[in-house]
Motif scaffolding. Structure first.
Motif, mmCIF file in Angstrom:
data_model
loop_
_atom_site.group_PDB
_atom_site.id
_atom_site.type_symbol
_atom_site.label_atom_id
_atom_site.label_comp_id
_atom_site.label_asym_id
_atom_site.label_seq_id
_atom_site.Cartn_x
_atom_site.Cartn_y
_atom_site.Cartn_z
ATOM 1 N N ALA A 76 0.861 -1.182 0.000
ATOM 2 C CA ALA A 76 0.000 0.000 0.000
ATOM 3 C C ALA A 76 0.894 1.228 0.000
ATOM 4 O O ALA A 76 2.048 1.175 0.423
ATOM 5 C CB ALA A 76 -0.916 0.011 1.218
ATOM 6 N N SER A 77 0.348 2.320 -0.469
ATOM 7 C CA SER A 77 1.052 3.591 -0.467
ATOM 8 C C SER A 77 0.164 4.601 0.246
ATOM 9 O O SER A 77 -1.057 4.511 0.174
ATOM 10 C CB SER A 77 1.319 4.028 -1.908
ATOM 11 N N VAL A 127 1.510 3.094 7.094
ATOM 12 C CA VAL A 127 0.565 2.069 6.648
ATOM 13 C C VAL A 127 1.326 0.761 6.519
ATOM 14 O O VAL A 127 2.468 0.737 6.039
ATOM 15 C CB VAL A 127 -0.128 2.435 5.314
ATOM 16 N N TYR A 128 0.705 -0.318 7.013
ATOM 17 C CA TYR A 128 1.303 -1.646 6.887
ATOM 18 C C TYR A 128 0.211 -2.695 6.938
ATOM 19 O O TYR A 128 -0.923 -2.421 7.328
ATOM 20 C CB TYR A 128 2.354 -1.896 7.968
ATOM 21 N N SER A 129 0.580 -3.892 6.518
ATOM 22 C CA SER A 129 -0.340 -5.011 6.538
ATOM 23 C C SER A 129 0.128 -5.976 7.605
ATOM 24 O O SER A 129 1.331 -6.169 7.790
ATOM 25 C CB SER A 129 -0.339 -5.692 5.168
ATOM 26 N N PRO A 137 6.119 -7.115 6.185
ATOM 27 C CA PRO A 137 7.169 -6.094 6.177
ATOM 28 C C PRO A 137 6.903 -4.942 5.223
ATOM 29 O O PRO A 137 7.524 -3.902 5.329
ATOM 30 C CB PRO A 137 8.405 -6.878 5.743
ATOM 31 N N GLN A 138 5.965 -5.104 4.283
ATOM 32 C CA GLN A 138 5.671 -4.022 3.353
ATOM 33 C C GLN A 138 5.040 -2.864 4.118
ATOM 34 O O GLN A 138 4.110 -3.056 4.889
ATOM 35 C CB GLN A 138 4.714 -4.501 2.266
ATOM 36 N N ASN A 139 5.552 -1.658 3.911
ATOM 37 C CA ASN A 139 5.012 -0.503 4.615
ATOM 38 C C ASN A 139 5.336 0.758 3.843
ATOM 39 O O ASN A 139 6.165 0.755 2.942
ATOM 40 C CB ASN A 139 5.573 -0.426 6.042
ATOM 41 N N ALA A 140 4.669 1.829 4.214
ATOM 42 C CA ALA A 140 4.928 3.147 3.630
ATOM 43 C C ALA A 140 4.666 4.178 4.722
ATOM 44 O O ALA A 140 3.875 3.949 5.632
ATOM 45 C CB ALA A 140 4.031 3.398 2.422
#
Length: 153
Positions: A76-77, A127-129, A137-140
């Motif tokens: 996500a962004s 923002v993260y999942s 680990p994906q984040n913005a």
């Protein structure tokens, strides 16, 4: 048995955020069900008047996506902006969840948390999942300096 029933009920009840969809673009054609797409949503911080955040995220299509059974990707962004005078309705708690939305049937959510960098007078949104089993680990991240409204114009 009761735990299984509770999980089924939880899965059937959508976890709705306070976001409003701004637009979407298709990213892959699907013969059956909706196409894969990227959606852009906006939400206002519930405790900070004058701040709106914009999220872009992937939504899985196909038959599973159309039925709400697919697991959306973890990417996500986010971009948050001052859209008016910033007023904080109450004391802010670092790491407080300001937006949360389910991205799979049961185990995965996308959430936005807020931090306040007091020495720099700046609001930070991450923002993260996450998953029940393991975090994503994906984040913005985005940041907004708290300025008098109209000072940057």
């Amino acid at each position: 048995m009761r735990l299984a029933k509770a999980l089924v009920l939880l899965a059937l009840c959508p976890m709705t955020g306070m976001a409003r969809e701004i637009g979407e673009v298709d990213t892959a054609f699907k013969w059956l069900g909706p196409n894969h797409k990227i959606v852009v949503e906006a939400f206002d911080d519930p405790k900070v008047e004058g701040v709106t955040c914009y999220l872009s995220r992937a939504k899985t299509g196909g038959i599973k996506g159309g039925l709400g059974l697919a697991e959306d990707r973890a990417e996500a962004s986010i971009a948050c902006r001052q859209v008016g005078p910033i007023r904080m309705s109450e004391a802010l708690e670092d790491g407080e969840v300001v937006f949360k939305e389910r991205t799979s049937l049961v185990f995965k959510t996308m959430q936005v948390v807020r931090f306040f960098d007091e020495p720099r007078n700046t609001l930070i949104y991450l923002v993260y999942s996450d998953r029940v089993i393991e975090g994503g680990p994906q984040n913005a991240v985005t940041a907004i300096p708290v300025l008098p409204w109209g000072a940057s114009r």
